[in-house]
Design a protein around this motif. Structure first.
Motif, PDB file in Angstrom:
ATOM      1  N   TRP A 177      42.329  -3.257  60.432  1.00  0.00           N
ATOM      2  CA  TRP A 177      41.468  -2.678  61.388  1.00  0.00           C
ATOM      3  C   TRP A 177      42.428  -2.809  62.630  1.00  0.00           C
ATOM      4  O   TRP A 177      41.943  -1.947  63.709  1.00  0.00           O
ATOM      5  CB  TRP A 177      40.471  -3.728  61.466  1.00  0.00           C
ATOM      6  CG  TRP A 177      39.216  -2.977  62.508  1.00  0.00           C
ATOM      7  CD1 TRP A 177      38.582  -1.945  62.117  1.00  0.00           C
ATOM      8  CD2 TRP A 177      38.833  -3.528  63.871  1.00  0.00           C
ATOM      9  NE1 TRP A 177      37.501  -1.605  63.199  1.00  0.00           N
ATOM     10  CE2 TRP A 177      37.779  -2.547  64.257  1.00  0.00           C
ATOM     11  CE3 TRP A 177      39.207  -4.791  64.438  1.00  0.00           C
ATOM     12  CZ2 TRP A 177      37.070  -3.018  65.426  1.00  0.00           C
ATOM     13  CZ3 TRP A 177      38.558  -4.800  65.595  1.00  0.00           C
ATOM     14  CH2 TRP A 177      37.427  -3.963  66.030  1.00  0.00           C
ATOM     15  N   GLY A 178      43.424  -3.488  62.631  1.00  0.00           N
ATOM     16  CA  GLY A 178      44.522  -3.220  63.836  1.00  0.00           C
ATOM     17  C   GLY A 178      44.840  -1.845  63.821  1.00  0.00           C
ATOM     18  O   GLY A 178      45.162  -1.199  65.186  1.00  0.00           O
ATOM     19  N   LEU A 179      44.864  -1.091  62.786  1.00  0.00           N
ATOM     20  CA  LEU A 179      45.192   0.442  63.117  1.00  0.00           C
ATOM     21  C   LEU A 179      44.309   1.227  63.724  1.00  0.00           C
ATOM     22  O   LEU A 179      44.659   2.013  64.485  1.00  0.00           O
ATOM     23  CB  LEU A 179      45.497   1.069  61.592  1.00  0.00           C
ATOM     24  CG  LEU A 179      46.790   0.482  60.731  1.00  0.00           C
ATOM     25  CD1 LEU A 179      46.623   1.184  59.359  1.00  0.00           C
ATOM     26  CD2 LEU A 179      47.932   1.186  61.424  1.00  0.00           C
ATOM     27  N   ALA A 180      43.033   0.913  63.433  1.00  0.00           N
ATOM     28  CA  ALA A 180      41.949   1.726  63.934  1.00  0.00           C
ATOM     29  C   ALA A 180      42.030   1.055  65.647  1.00  0.00           C
ATOM     30  O   ALA A 180      41.759   1.975  66.557  1.00  0.00           O
ATOM     31  CB  ALA A 180      40.546   1.360  63.428  1.00  0.00           C
ATOM     32  N   VAL A 181      42.060  -0.201  65.911  1.00  0.00           N
ATOM     33  CA  VAL A 181      42.158  -0.572  67.360  1.00  0.00           C
ATOM     34  C   VAL A 181      43.285  -0.073  67.898  1.00  0.00           C
ATOM     35  O   VAL A 181      42.996   0.571  69.123  1.00  0.00           O
ATOM     36  CB  VAL A 181      42.286  -2.086  67.233  1.00  0.00           C
ATOM     37  CG1 VAL A 181      42.410  -2.743  68.679  1.00  0.00           C
ATOM     38  CG2 VAL A 181      40.944  -2.614  66.599  1.00  0.00           C
TER      39      VAL A 181
ATOM     40  N   ALA B 164      40.538 -10.100  68.761  1.00  0.00           N
ATOM     41  CA  ALA B 164      40.149 -10.457  67.344  1.00  0.00           C
ATOM     42  C   ALA B 164      39.157 -11.512  67.674  1.00  0.00           C
ATOM     43  O   ALA B 164      38.143 -11.592  67.059  1.00  0.00           O
ATOM     44  CB  ALA B 164      41.368 -10.753  66.688  1.00  0.00           C
ATOM     45  N   THR B 165      39.489 -12.334  68.725  1.00  0.00           N
ATOM     46  CA  THR B 165      38.524 -13.581  68.679  1.00  0.00           C
ATOM     47  C   THR B 165      37.253 -13.236  69.205  1.00  0.00           C
ATOM     48  O   THR B 165      36.307 -13.464  68.707  1.00  0.00           O
ATOM     49  CB  THR B 165      39.258 -14.563  69.660  1.00  0.00           C
ATOM     50  OG1 THR B 165      40.384 -15.212  68.859  1.00  0.00           O
ATOM     51  CG2 THR B 165      38.138 -15.958  69.953  1.00  0.00           C
ATOM     52  N   SER B 166      37.306 -12.170  70.380  1.00  0.00           N
ATOM     53  CA  SER B 166      36.158 -11.748  70.867  1.00  0.00           C
ATOM     54  C   SER B 166      35.192 -11.058  69.920  1.00  0.00           C
ATOM     55  O   SER B 166      34.099 -11.183  69.980  1.00  0.00           O
ATOM     56  CB  SER B 166      36.499 -11.085  72.099  1.00  0.00           C
ATOM     57  OG  SER B 166      35.212 -10.419  72.895  1.00  0.00           O
TER      58      SER B 166
END
Length: 470
Positions: free
Chosen positions: A28-32, A67-69
């Motif tokens: 999902w880091g790619l999307a973010v 990520a935490t939020s």
């Protein structure tokens, strides 16, 4: 258009939530990352990023906090969700002003927030498609509804995001073609951030290894991001069409998709990747850290030692300015830099509204002292040279006030000492040797060390980790 109710929110963010599953995956880091670039091209968001954000100087910290939020907002516990949403709204309410062209911006602007949700949805869909996962029509509608609820939680309603998926795509195309711009934030993300991104905390002790790897990976990452963006956006902001970039991008996404499907889940979850941002954690990536240490040792053997520094005092203040005070990385000390420190502490300790306000007020008092002492031309900023020249004579009353508030909010059991768990909650580090013999930190010792560190007089590994962590 009707508002989404709490009951509906609870039903969607249940165990079968598509969004919750995807947000928990490292890919999902790619999307973010893709969405962040599209967000930055929005005039309101780009200005807020350039004026207030620490994404350039502390990208890994920003990633960890995001990520935490996200996990908190998607929590099945309404109390966790409501607390996180309230915290985000308080922090965003402090981010407003005018950009370099005199246009007002506000981080709570509903239209800009809707665009954030829109870019995340569209980038999530693109991530699934490019990594080999097919979302059928029903799943795509469900995912879109979840993003609308996500927006409702943050903004109070979703009036600025189209009600149906069918209406979304014309809206998205219209914003891309008529609202976005090639601004400073876009250029910083593409050509400065990836080229100069600092090492994550787990690899910070091996700068040569990181520098060599970044020199190769940085341009490749830029090419992957550009190739993944919508063609109308690339035309609008004049992004280059790099030869072979599309093939590289497709390979990167497919690799991420295959890793998610076939590698052990413990390797491909966000929590595991976040372990690289926390050197004290035990994760499946411990081997990577050990290998990086071995490679760094080899490079040190073949690299000459640096020359001695003849201006240690001045350069020490200069380095402290760069690594600690200049949180936004624009070369000046301004209120947004101190506000970023307060935000990081408030985020790390998950402070409530009252404690958070006390902390911000304490930092504001220190900023007024710094302005009075150092801002000779009254332009609202302090240069690196001004700070270095006067570092030894800076006032300390504001710092003491910050330290007192910081002690109070860290000492959650109100026993007038900071124990091992409270220490870890603040610094995210092991139970340090700088604590007292009984395994606690008195108010006096805490205040003394904080003031000494923030005035540039004494190094502290704990505070350095807290405020300089990239």
């Amino acid at each position: 258009m009707s508002r989404t109710t709490t009951a509906e929110t609870t039903d969607v963010f249940g165990a079968d939530s598509i969004l919750r599953r995807l947000v928990g995956e490292a890919r999902w880091g790619l999307a973010v990352t893709r969405a962040t670039l599209l967000e930055a091209a929005h005039p309101q968001i780009g200005a807020a990023l350039m004026e207030n954000s620490t994404f350039l100087t502390h990208p890994w910290r920003r990633l960890r906090n995001t990520a935490t939020s996200s996990r908190r907002i998607l929590s099945p516990d309404p109390r966790v969700r409501d607390r996180e949403v309230a915290r985000l709204n308080r922090l965003h309410a402090r981010m407003s002003g005018t950009d370099a062209q005199g246009r007002p911006y506000d981080a709570t602007d509903p239209e800009a927030r809707a665009w954030v949700a829109a870019t995340l949805f569209e980038s999530t869909v693109a991530m699934c498609r490019l990594s080999g996962e097919t979302l059928d029509a029903g799943e795509m509608r469900r995912l879109y509804d979840e993003y609308r609820i996500f927006l409702t939680l943050i903004d109070g309603d979703n009036e600025h995001l189209p009600a149906t998926l069918q209406e979304f795509w014309p809206y998205y195309d219209h914003v891309v073609e008529n609202r976005l711009e090639n601004n400073d934030a876009v250029g910083v993300i593409l050509y400065r951030l990836l080229a100069n991104v600092p090492a994550p905390p787990a690899l910070r002790g091996h700068p040569l290894v990181w520098t060599v790897g970044r020199a190769v990976a940085g341009p490749l990452a830029t090419a992957v991001i550009i190739a993944s963006l919508p063609e109308p956006f690339c035309r609008r902001v004049a992004l280059p069409d790099l030869p072979g970039a599309r093939t590289l991008m497709q390979g990167a996404y497919l690799t991420a998709g295959l890793a998610t499907r076939y590698l052990p889940e413990s390797w491909t979850r966000v929590d595991s990747v976040m372990g690289l941002l926390d050197p004290s954690s035990a994760t499946p990536w411990d081997t990577v850290r050990r290998k990086a240490g071995q490679a760094a040792a080899l490079l040190r053997l073949i690299t000459p030692a640096p020359a001695a520094d003849d201006q240690q005092v001045v350069l020490s203040a200069d380095r402290f300015f760069s690594e600690v005070l200049d949180q936004t990385g624009d070369g000046y000390l301004r209120w947004p830099d101190l506000a970023a420190m307060a935000r990081e502490v408030a985020t790390r300790l998950d402070l409530g509204e009252q404690d958070e306000e006390r902390l911000f007020q304490a930092y504001a008092a220190w900023w007024r002292e710094l302005q009075a002492a150092l801002d000779g031309d009254d332009d609202g900023r302090v240069t690196r040279q001004e700070y270095a020249a006067a570092a030894a004579s800076l006032p300390g009353a504001g710092l003491i006030k910050i330290a007192d508030v910081l002690f109070d909010v860290t000492d959650v059991d109100d026993d007038q000492k900071i124990d091992a768990q409270e220490y870890r909650d603040l610094f995210r580090t092991a139970f340090g040797r700088d604590l007292a013999g009984d395994g606690s930190y008195s108010r006096g010792a805490f205040v003394r060390q904080f003031v000494s560190f923030m005035s540039g007089q004494e190094h502290s590994e704990a505070y350095s980790t807290l405020l300089t962590q990239a």
